[in-house]
Design an enzyme around this catalytic site. Structure first.
Site, PDB file in Angstrom:
ATOM      1  N   ASN A 105     -53.769 119.120   3.916  1.00  0.00           N
ATOM      2  CA  ASN A 105     -55.178 118.692   3.854  1.00  0.00           C
ATOM      3  C   ASN A 105     -56.051 119.589   2.968  1.00  0.00           C
ATOM      4  O   ASN A 105     -57.212 119.852   3.290  1.00  0.00           O
ATOM      5  CB  ASN A 105     -55.768 118.582   5.263  1.00  0.00           C
ATOM      6  CG  ASN A 105     -55.245 117.351   5.988  1.00  0.00           C
ATOM      7  OD1 ASN A 105     -54.269 117.439   6.734  1.00  0.00           O
ATOM      8  ND2 ASN A 105     -55.848 116.194   5.735  1.00  0.00           N
ATOM      9  N   ASP A 108     -48.491 117.768   5.552  1.00  0.00           N
ATOM     10  CA  ASP A 108     -49.804 117.583   4.936  1.00  0.00           C
ATOM     11  C   ASP A 108     -50.692 118.786   5.235  1.00  0.00           C
ATOM     12  O   ASP A 108     -50.999 119.066   6.392  1.00  0.00           O
ATOM     13  CB  ASP A 108     -50.436 116.306   5.511  1.00  0.00           C
ATOM     14  CG  ASP A 108     -51.773 115.964   4.868  1.00  0.00           C
ATOM     15  OD1 ASP A 108     -52.217 116.701   3.962  1.00  0.00           O
ATOM     16  OD2 ASP A 108     -52.375 114.951   5.276  1.00  0.00           O
ATOM     17  N   GLU A 111     -49.902 104.235   4.448  1.00  0.00           N
ATOM     18  CA  GLU A 111     -49.949 105.141   5.591  1.00  0.00           C
ATOM     19  C   GLU A 111     -50.195 104.355   6.878  1.00  0.00           C
ATOM     20  O   GLU A 111     -50.685 103.222   6.846  1.00  0.00           O
ATOM     21  CB  GLU A 111     -51.098 106.145   5.373  1.00  0.00           C
ATOM     22  CG  GLU A 111     -51.140 107.273   6.378  1.00  0.00           C
ATOM     23  CD  GLU A 111     -52.044 108.426   5.929  1.00  0.00           C
ATOM     24  OE1 GLU A 111     -52.926 108.207   5.080  1.00  0.00           O
ATOM     25  OE2 GLU A 111     -51.857 109.542   6.447  1.00  0.00           O
ATOM     26  N   HIS A 142     -53.657 106.430   1.207  1.00  0.00           N
ATOM     27  CA  HIS A 142     -54.215 106.982   2.437  1.00  0.00           C
ATOM     28  C   HIS A 142     -54.944 105.870   3.198  1.00  0.00           C
ATOM     29  O   HIS A 142     -55.425 104.912   2.598  1.00  0.00           O
ATOM     30  CB  HIS A 142     -55.220 108.074   2.042  1.00  0.00           C
ATOM     31  CG  HIS A 142     -56.181 108.475   3.117  1.00  0.00           C
ATOM     32  ND1 HIS A 142     -57.408 107.879   3.274  1.00  0.00           N
ATOM     33  CD2 HIS A 142     -56.103 109.429   4.081  1.00  0.00           C
ATOM     34  CE1 HIS A 142     -58.039 108.448   4.283  1.00  0.00           C
ATOM     35  NE2 HIS A 142     -57.277 109.385   4.792  1.00  0.00           N
ATOM     36  N   GLU A 157     -55.948 111.490  -1.885  1.00  0.00           N
ATOM     37  CA  GLU A 157     -56.797 110.791  -0.914  1.00  0.00           C
ATOM     38  C   GLU A 157     -58.261 111.203  -1.017  1.00  0.00           C
ATOM     39  O   GLU A 157     -59.133 110.482  -0.543  1.00  0.00           O
ATOM     40  CB  GLU A 157     -56.288 111.006   0.512  1.00  0.00           C
ATOM     41  CG  GLU A 157     -56.474 112.412   1.034  1.00  0.00           C
ATOM     42  CD  GLU A 157     -55.999 112.578   2.471  1.00  0.00           C
ATOM     43  OE1 GLU A 157     -54.775 112.519   2.688  1.00  0.00           O
ATOM     44  OE2 GLU A 157     -56.839 112.738   3.362  1.00  0.00           O
ATOM     45  N   LYS A 183     -45.062 111.995   9.412  1.00  0.00           N
ATOM     46  CA  LYS A 183     -45.762 113.103   8.740  1.00  0.00           C
ATOM     47  C   LYS A 183     -46.435 113.970   9.786  1.00  0.00           C
ATOM     48  O   LYS A 183     -46.992 113.451  10.750  1.00  0.00           O
ATOM     49  CB  LYS A 183     -46.808 112.525   7.782  1.00  0.00           C
ATOM     50  CG  LYS A 183     -47.544 113.572   6.963  1.00  0.00           C
ATOM     51  CD  LYS A 183     -48.332 112.909   5.853  1.00  0.00           C
ATOM     52  CE  LYS A 183     -49.709 112.472   6.286  1.00  0.00           C
ATOM     53  NZ  LYS A 183     -50.426 111.752   5.223  1.00  0.00           N
ATOM     54  N   LYS A 202     -76.021 106.906 -11.952  1.00  0.00           N
ATOM     55  CA  LYS A 202     -75.472 107.796 -12.976  1.00  0.00           C
ATOM     56  C   LYS A 202     -73.965 107.961 -12.808  1.00  0.00           C
ATOM     57  O   LYS A 202     -73.454 107.825 -11.700  1.00  0.00           O
ATOM     58  CB  LYS A 202     -76.118 109.174 -12.857  1.00  0.00           C
ATOM     59  CG  LYS A 202     -77.499 109.291 -13.444  1.00  0.00           C
ATOM     60  CD  LYS A 202     -77.934 110.748 -13.368  1.00  0.00           C
ATOM     61  CE  LYS A 202     -79.226 110.972 -14.133  1.00  0.00           C
ATOM     62  NZ  LYS A 202     -79.626 112.389 -14.075  1.00  0.00           N
ATOM     63  N   ASP A 226     -57.166 106.265  -1.986  1.00  0.00           N
ATOM     64  CA  ASP A 226     -57.496 105.246  -0.980  1.00  0.00           C
ATOM     65  C   ASP A 226     -58.290 104.138  -1.658  1.00  0.00           C
ATOM     66  O   ASP A 226     -59.357 104.405  -2.225  1.00  0.00           O
ATOM     67  CB  ASP A 226     -58.314 105.924   0.126  1.00  0.00           C
ATOM     68  CG  ASP A 226     -58.600 105.020   1.315  1.00  0.00           C
ATOM     69  OD1 ASP A 226     -58.913 103.837   1.091  1.00  0.00           O
ATOM     70  OD2 ASP A 226     -58.524 105.505   2.456  1.00  0.00           O
ATOM     71  N   LYS A 271     -49.012 117.631  10.282  1.00  0.00           N
ATOM     72  CA  LYS A 271     -49.957 118.526   9.622  1.00  0.00           C
ATOM     73  C   LYS A 271     -49.389 119.926   9.522  1.00  0.00           C
ATOM     74  O   LYS A 271     -48.646 120.382  10.403  1.00  0.00           O
ATOM     75  CB  LYS A 271     -51.270 118.555  10.415  1.00  0.00           C
ATOM     76  CG  LYS A 271     -51.956 117.209  10.491  1.00  0.00           C
ATOM     77  CD  LYS A 271     -52.303 116.691   9.106  1.00  0.00           C
ATOM     78  CE  LYS A 271     -53.019 115.355   9.173  1.00  0.00           C
ATOM     79  NZ  LYS A 271     -53.298 114.815   7.832  1.00  0.00           N
ATOM     80  N   ASN A 318     -61.053 105.629   6.742  1.00  0.00           N
ATOM     81  CA  ASN A 318     -61.456 106.662   7.700  1.00  0.00           C
ATOM     82  C   ASN A 318     -61.390 108.024   7.052  1.00  0.00           C
ATOM     83  O   ASN A 318     -60.861 108.184   5.961  1.00  0.00           O
ATOM     84  CB  ASN A 318     -60.562 106.608   8.943  1.00  0.00           C
ATOM     85  CG  ASN A 318     -59.178 107.081   8.620  1.00  0.00           C
ATOM     86  OD1 ASN A 318     -58.958 108.267   8.406  1.00  0.00           O
ATOM     87  ND2 ASN A 318     -58.248 106.168   8.526  1.00  0.00           N
ATOM     88  N   TYR A 358     -51.448 105.250  11.126  1.00  0.00           N
ATOM     89  CA  TYR A 358     -51.739 106.229  12.193  1.00  0.00           C
ATOM     90  C   TYR A 358     -51.643 105.500  13.528  1.00  0.00           C
ATOM     91  O   TYR A 358     -52.664 105.011  14.017  1.00  0.00           O
ATOM     92  CB  TYR A 358     -53.150 106.793  12.098  1.00  0.00           C
ATOM     93  CG  TYR A 358     -53.640 107.240  10.748  1.00  0.00           C
ATOM     94  CD1 TYR A 358     -53.386 108.519  10.277  1.00  0.00           C
ATOM     95  CD2 TYR A 358     -54.419 106.385   9.968  1.00  0.00           C
ATOM     96  CE1 TYR A 358     -53.876 108.930   9.049  1.00  0.00           C
ATOM     97  CE2 TYR A 358     -54.907 106.796   8.744  1.00  0.00           C
ATOM     98  CZ  TYR A 358     -54.628 108.067   8.288  1.00  0.00           C
ATOM     99  OH  TYR A 358     -55.117 108.462   7.085  1.00  0.00           O
ATOM    100  N   TYR A 395     -50.818 115.962  14.343  1.00  0.00           N
ATOM    101  CA  TYR A 395     -52.075 116.709  14.260  1.00  0.00           C
ATOM    102  C   TYR A 395     -52.029 117.887  15.221  1.00  0.00           C
ATOM    103  O   TYR A 395     -51.213 117.935  16.135  1.00  0.00           O
ATOM    104  CB  TYR A 395     -53.262 115.806  14.618  1.00  0.00           C
ATOM    105  CG  TYR A 395     -53.584 114.767  13.576  1.00  0.00           C
ATOM    106  CD1 TYR A 395     -54.554 115.011  12.613  1.00  0.00           C
ATOM    107  CD2 TYR A 395     -52.921 113.544  13.559  1.00  0.00           C
ATOM    108  CE1 TYR A 395     -54.864 114.054  11.655  1.00  0.00           C
ATOM    109  CE2 TYR A 395     -53.219 112.585  12.604  1.00  0.00           C
ATOM    110  CZ  TYR A 395     -54.186 112.842  11.656  1.00  0.00           C
ATOM    111  OH  TYR A 395     -54.479 111.900  10.713  1.00  0.00           O
ATOM    112  N   GLU A 413     -47.887 117.436   1.017  1.00  0.00           N
ATOM    113  CA  GLU A 413     -49.135 116.745   0.674  1.00  0.00           C
ATOM    114  C   GLU A 413     -50.340 117.650   0.579  1.00  0.00           C
ATOM    115  O   GLU A 413     -50.519 118.541   1.397  1.00  0.00           O
ATOM    116  CB  GLU A 413     -49.383 115.658   1.735  1.00  0.00           C
ATOM    117  CG  GLU A 413     -50.685 114.894   1.588  1.00  0.00           C
ATOM    118  CD  GLU A 413     -50.771 113.718   2.563  1.00  0.00           C
ATOM    119  OE1 GLU A 413     -49.715 113.185   2.975  1.00  0.00           O
ATOM    120  OE2 GLU A 413     -51.894 113.337   2.930  1.00  0.00           O
TER     121      GLU A 413
HETATM  122 MG    MG Z   1     -53.576 113.614   3.965  1.00  0.00          MG
END
Ligand code: MG
Length: 390
Positions: free
Chosen positions: A216, A214, A342, A323, A266, A182, A101, A293, A184, A54, A344, A156, A240
């Site tokens: 991000n 985290d 991880e 991740h 990730e 964890k 490529k 990931d 954010k 995801n 969620y 979050y 993170e």
């Molecule tokens: Mg993260």
């Protein structure tokens, strides 16, 4: 000699009202595939299922126009092991990447990961083994871990979500059996984020080793350093993705100043990106965490190459905690002795999470013995896959 007779591709919404420092997940979706073989068991074809983890959007165009036709048009033996007994995901990978490529690892890496997952599911099902067992036998030491460390990734930002709601969320994770969580950071200013960290710690017995944060990839160097200075006294589980995932110099500078564990990876999608991370980002093998990931970055075939690189450079696979929060990585973690996975809880449905029967105890979770990845043990996701091909 088994053959692929059809590949079905589709998209499922995995939307959510949550946000991190960079994006909202309002319009998030996910590519799914069903790879149908001509092997019949119990009156039904054996089918491998895949989805793309995801956090990236669906990649149907690349699947439909390039990757799926390559698999279907390849001479069948090009997708098989030397003895022709079963499919070989590494040889299929070479077919998928034909006429591509080097460099530019973006959506293409995600699309390859979807098919790669389905091929590993298929191969393990044909061998009538759960994937973790198959992987441990073929790519590990034959003795998979009985359970896998999982931490609850949440915290979050959401409309109307204050410190009380954050604490309730964390208490919910603890009730589910998680011991490490964890949250954010970087979606608010430093003062507010520090309050959020302290609110979280208040429900974790004040123990910083049970809390990760985290950003991000949100921060520039100055902000990453300022946050690092503010976070240092809490002795957190990890800090993170402080800056842009490809800004290795930023990371290296932070690693010189911030003594605690840093976690990143990730958004690195290839072996070469992983090599550059080790070369240039100041990563410390005694404490830092690599979160690449195994789906988003060209699938498990590429991830196996990355693990090989890590070992050669003196890293333990225990420093890898991917991740993604899904069943595929859980098998990989158990089979190849990673540091964990991880999770969620409740988010990114129907693809996210583990078997419906999975129970977390002491922040560890086990696997079922269903052949393949075991999507059949996750009723809603299994139904979505079934609808693709029946
Ligand atoms: Mg993260």
């Amino acid at each position: 000699m088994p053959q692929i007779v059809a590949i079905h591709e589709g998209t499922v919404p995995i939307s959510s009202s949550i946000s991190n420092a960079y994006i909202s997940f309002r319009n998030m979706d996910c590519s799914i595939v069903a790879v149908v073989s001509d092997v019949i068991r119990n009156g039904r074809p054996v089918v491998g299922y895949g989805f793309h983890s995801n956090g990236r959007y669906s990649v149907g165009e690349i699947l439909r126009r390039r990757l799926i036709p390559r698999l279907l048009q390849a001479p069948p033996e090009d997708l098989l092991t030397e003895d022709g007994a079963t499919f070989d995901p590494a040889r299929a990978w070479a077919v998928l990447m034909r006429d591509e490529k080097p460099g530019g690892h973006g959506e293409r890496a995600v699309a390859v990961g979807v098919l790669d997952m389905a091929l590993f599911d298929l191969v393990a099902k044909l061998d009538e083994k759960p994937l973790y067992r198959w992987l441990a036998d073929h790519h590990g030491d034959g003795e998979p871990d009985a359970g896998v460390f999982v931490y609850a990734a949440g915290g979050y930002y959401a409309p109307g979500k204050g410190e009380r709601e954050l604490q309730d969320e964390i208490k919910g994770f603890l009730d589910l059996g998680y011991e490490v969580v964890k949250i954010k950071i970087g979606g608010a200013d430093l003062a507010e984020d520090r309050d959020r960290v302290e609110a979280a710690l208040a429900v974790l017995d004040g123990d910083g080793s049970r809390l990760a944060v985290d950003a991000n990839g949100r921060f520039d160097l100055d902000t990453a350093l300022r946050y690092g200075e503010a976070l240092e006294p809490y002795q957190l589980f990890w800090y993170e993705e402080p800056g842009d995932p490809l800004d290795f110099a930023l990371h290296a500078t932070l690693a010189e100043r911030y003594p605690g564990p840093l976690a990143t990876g990730e958004n690195l999608f290839s072996l070469t990106d992983a090599r550059n991370l080790l070369r240039y980002a100041g990563m410390r093998p005694d404490r830092d965490i690599i979160q690449i990931d195994p789906v988003l970055g060209y699938g498990l075939v590429e991830y196996l190459r990355i693990l090989h690189l890590l070992r050669r450079r003196g890293w333990s696979t225990r420093r890898c905690i991917p991740h993604g929060g899904h069943q595929f990585s859980l098998h990989i973690a158990a089979a190849l002795k990673l540091g964990g996975n991880e999770s969620y809880p409740g988010e990114f449905q129907p693809t996210g999470g583990f078997a419906d029967s999975a129970v977390v105890r002491g922040s560890r979770v086990g696997l079922t013995d269903t052949p393949g990845i075991g999507f059949e043990d996750k009723a809603k996701l299994h139904q979505v896959f079934r609808d693709l091909h029946s």
